[in-house]
Each structure stands twice: as C-alpha cells, then as structure tokens.
Enzyme design. Structure first.
Site, short mmCIF file in Angstrom:
data_model
loop_
_atom_site.label_atom_id
_atom_site.label_comp_id
_atom_site.label_asym_id
_atom_site.label_seq_id
_atom_site.Cartn_x
_atom_site.Cartn_y
_atom_site.Cartn_z
N CYS A 151 4.53 8.03 24.59
CA CYS A 151 5.26 7.28 25.61
C CYS A 151 5.56 5.87 25.12
CB CYS A 151 4.47 7.23 26.89
SG CYS A 151 3.84 8.82 27.40
N SER A 166 -4.21 -1.37 0.63
CA SER A 166 -3.25 -2.40 1.02
C SER A 166 -3.98 -3.65 1.48
CB SER A 166 -2.36 -1.86 2.14
OG SER A 166 -1.36 -2.79 2.49
N ALA A 167 -3.62 -4.81 0.92
CA ALA A 167 -4.36 -6.04 1.14
C ALA A 167 -4.32 -6.51 2.59
CB ALA A 167 -3.84 -7.14 0.22
N HIS A 168 -3.21 -6.33 3.28
CA HIS A 168 -3.13 -6.88 4.64
C HIS A 168 -4.01 -6.14 5.63
CE1 HIS A 168 -0.40 -3.97 6.80
NE2 HIS A 168 -0.19 -3.59 5.55
N GLY A 179 0.82 -1.20 0.00
CA GLY A 179 0.00 0.00 0.00
C GLY A 179 0.86 1.25 0.00
N THR A 180 1.97 1.21 0.72
CA THR A 180 2.88 2.36 0.74
C THR A 180 3.43 2.64 -0.65
OG1 THR A 180 3.52 2.03 3.06
CG2 THR A 180 5.10 3.18 1.64
N GLN A 196 -7.57 1.84 5.15
CA GLN A 196 -8.33 1.40 6.33
C GLN A 196 -9.79 1.10 6.03
OE1 GLN A 196 -7.34 0.58 9.31
NE2 GLN A 196 -5.21 1.12 8.99
#
Length: 471
Positions: free
Chosen positions: A320, A194-196, A69-70, A177
């Site tokens: 944090c 993105s498939a995952h 996807g990136t 998403q």
C-alpha cells in the site's frame, strides 16, 4: 525528529565526516601517479583498503572499492558467472535477496542462463538442506544475503557456504545490512557491501573476491582497482567509509546489545498496544537494530505519512505505497501479512526515550487510520454500516460473496472482516479481488483471526478467495 530507517541509509557517522573533510585536502590527486601528491593519495587508499579488508576478513589484494553496493553485487555476479561459464549457466539465489541480486539474476536468465530461487520459511530464512538441493553440476554461482534488509532475519551463511564448498560452487554473500555489526562467518567466496549502510558516505561499495575464485571482469578493461571496478577512485569517500567501518565495528558489540534491547521492547509491546498486529522475521536470529510488523485493516501509505507527521521516519515493505501496487517480494516469499507494514531500523545512538515516544504515538495513529477506513477500535468491528454481501448462487445464507474488485489493500480484508459474522459457523465467504496483496493478506487474516482459509481460484476480473467461518 527520530530517524528510524537506518536499513535504507544510516546517518553519516561523525568519524566518517571527520575523515572525509580531512582527506578532501589530501586525497584529490591521482593515486596511480608517481609524483609526491599521487604517492600521498596512494598511501591513503592502501590504508583504507587494509582497514576494510580486516573488517571483511580477507586479504587487501582481494578487495576492491566500487561506486556503490549495487555495483559491487552486479560486478560480482557477472564476473563470477563469466569466470565459470564452462561449468554451466545455472545461478542459485534465495527468494528474499536484495533487488540488486534479483535484477542480476533476471538479466542472466534473459541472456540464456537459468536461475533457481530457493524458498524461505515464514521467518524469512532458507534451510541449508533446501539450498544444497538446489545446487547442480552446472551451477556456476550461488548467492545468499547475510541478513535480510526488510525483516532482519539472519541467513545460515556458514552452513550454506559449506554446502557450496562441497559442491564446488562459489558463494557470493550480500553483506550490506550486516557488515557493520560483524564479519560474515563461513567459507564464502565473494562478498559485497555498501558504506552508507554502516554510516559511511553514499557512493562507496566494496567487493571481495577470494584468491582462487574464477572471475572475469565484465565491460571494457580498466587499470583501476585490479580491473574489477572501472573509474577514478573517490579516495576521500573511500577513506571515510573505511574509517567509519572500523569505528562502528569497534562499537558493535556494546551498541548491538543496547539496540537489541530496544527492538525487543518494540517486538513485545506493539502487539500489546495495537490489536491485530503480526511481527514478522525471526525473533532470535536477526539483526540487532531492525524489527518489522504489519497491521491489519491499515493503509500502509497513510500510516507512514501519519507517523511522519508525528515526527518518526520509518519505512515499509507494504503493497500500500505510492511506488508499488504489489507486496514486497520479501513479504510475498515469507507468506506473511503485507498490509500496514512498518519497518523500524534504529541507527547507532538511538535514544530510549525516542522508542518510548514511538510506542506511545503508534496506537493512536493506527486507530485513526483504521477509523478512516471504516474499522472501529476493536479490529474487525465496523465503524460504518455493514455493506450488503451477495448470496452465493445456490448456496443460500451459508455462503456470501464480497465483490472487492478494483479496491486496493486493505479494503478486501476489511470487507471480509465486516461480513464474516453474517454466515453461520461452517459457512463460506468468497472474496473477489484483483489486488495482488490479497494473496498474502486473506490467508494471513484467516490465521490471525482463527478462520479457515480454503484457497483461491481464478474468477472473472481477478481471483476468488474462499474463507470458511470457524468461530
């Protein structure tokens, strides 16, 4: 062990696993070759493209598969900017885009282009009017995610797409998403996913470029995927990605309603069970499976480790954590509390009893983490002696200075909470901090505790935050 981090990567869908295993036997040859094995693989690839294009809402010849996807985002932005370079070098993005978009924007700016980030409200969404106002005569491309990856807020894509259409600017939508939950509405020009994220295998992305959009692929020429995605196609993984997308979309309506009910339960009960919690993101216009909340007086890294020990895999946008000392850019852009941040993103099939057990475990975990940091059961009540605060020079007992320089989230806010009662109503506490998270957390603490935040100014070694006691 309940896995509650589907927004990072969803578990491999059973259909994806079956398709992957089956196509490993059939999809190993070169789909560009004309012999029998190549033709068989070409049929598999073409069928996968048609299925994915149907889910996206585009023509099959408008969609290519990428290695992630990136990569789809990077290729989409670079190709569209290059294709419209005669128009200008201005790029518009929202302030809460995925890092892949922001990294592309930074690279474009470093190369001499200009970038405008459109601000978001406290719920995490842009307004169509503000986005439209950022478009200029030299805007080559606009980018807007369909839904936020950290807080789940859905963006007004259709309205922004219409504004872009009127301005003659193509809109690239990062739908990573949301695509598993439904098509992206509106007249978008480019789309990446993105498939995952929907239960397909990792290493498969998709990029759709509408016909008529000026697009010049960057990098060396390649004959694969219409020249827009170089390299030999991973056909078994592509087939599995398309098969799982078709299935999850068929189940999306019913599963979305069920998971939304579970998320609504978390949103409502966490603030009841745990004192001083801020649930962030839009309560209505949001993804059905995702909820994010932040806890005052909590070390986020410790909180995640303790939840892991209790059997729950969750994520965080908190400052944090061991990987960063600054708040996530999403929380910073929203102006919400960053300390003790927990993101819950339920995968398909999450059991109701797992959510109930999480709600049963969370209060004790937060209580134990706060106790380690010197905060008692009642938030803001010291569990240890109150540290001495230095009088503000010339201000007497009406003002105190808390020196929290060198102390990381959430210590500055904890020390503020411990001394606020030592000044009279109307008095001022000044917190000195060099932790970037304090820019979010001190104002958020004031809003949550009903105290007055009066701003910040530079100080030796850091920043001074002024808080006036109201009650």
């Amino acid at each position: 062990m309940p896995y509650f981090d589907a927004a990072s990567s969803a578990p491999l869908h059973p259909v994806a696993r079956q398709a992957l295993q089956a196509s490993l036997d059939e999809g190993w040859a070169d789909p560009a070759r004309l012999y029998r094995e190549g033709r068989r693989v070409r049929l598999l690839l073409d069928a996968a493209r048609e299925a994915a294009a149907e889910a996206v809402g585009c023509r099959p010849d408008e969609l290519v598969f990428t290695s992630s996807g990136t990569r789809a985002v990077h290729s989409g932005i670079a190709g569209a900017l290059s294709g419209r370079r005669r128009v200008g070098g201005h790029l518009v993005v929202s302030a809460v885009e995925h890092s892949s978009v922001l990294h592309s924007a930074a690279a474009h700016e470093a190369a001499g282009g200009s970038v405008t980030e459109v601000a978001v409200g406290r719920a995490g969404a842009v307004t169509p009017d503000a986005y439209a106002a950022a478009l200029t005569g030299t805007t080559a491309l606009a980018c807007l995610q369909s839904a936020n990856h950290e807080v789940g807020t859905e963006q007004p894509v259709a309205e922004v797409a219409e504004a872009c259409r009127e301005a003659g600017v193509p809109l690239l939508v990062d739908a990573a998403q949301s695509l598993g939950w439904g098509p992206v509405r509106g007249a978008w020009s480019l789309l990446a996913a993105s498939a995952h994220k929907w239960g397909g295998p990792a290493g498969v992305g998709l990029l759709a470029v509408r016909k008529g959009v000026r697009f010049v692929p960057q990098g060396p020429a390649d004959e694969r995927e219409s020249g827009r995605a170089a390299g030999f196609e991973n056909v078994p993984a592509i087939v599995a990605a398309a098969a799982s997308l078709r299935v999850v979309r068929a189940e999306a309506d019913a599963e979305g309603v069920r998971l939304r009910g579970l998320v609504d339960r978390i949103r409502a009960r966490v603030p009841e069970l745990v004192p001083d919690v801020e649930v962030v993101g839009d309560p209505l216009r949001r993804l059905p499976h995702l909820v994010t909340f932040s806890c005052l007086y909590v070390d986020g890294e410790t909180l995640l480790h303790e939840l892991d020990r209790a059997g729950f895999s969750v994520s965080s946008g908190s400052s944090c954590t061991s990987s960063t000392l600054t708040p996530s850019h999403v929380l910073r852009a929203m102006g919400v509390l960053s300390e003790g941040n927990v993101r819950i993103s339920l995968p398909v099939g999450t059991a109701e009893e797992d959510v109930e057990r999480f709600l049963a475990v969370l209060p004790g975990v937060v209580r134990s983490v706060r106790a380690r940091l010197g905060v008692g059961d009642a938030a803001g009540t010291p569990a240890e002696p109150v540290p001495e605060a230095a009088p503000d020079s010339g201000a007497g007992v009406d003002a105190l200075v808390v020196d929290a320089l060198g102390k990381r989230c959430p210590i500055p806010v904890i020390e503020l909470a411990k001394v606020i009662g030592k000044v009279p109503v109307g008095g001022v506490v000044t917190v000195l901090s060099d932790d970037e998270a304090a820019r979010l957390d001190v104002p958020a603490w004031c809003e949550m505790r009903g105290q007055g935040y009066e701003g910040a100014h530079p100080a030796d070694g850091g920043t001074a935050y002024r808080v006036r006691r109201v009650s």
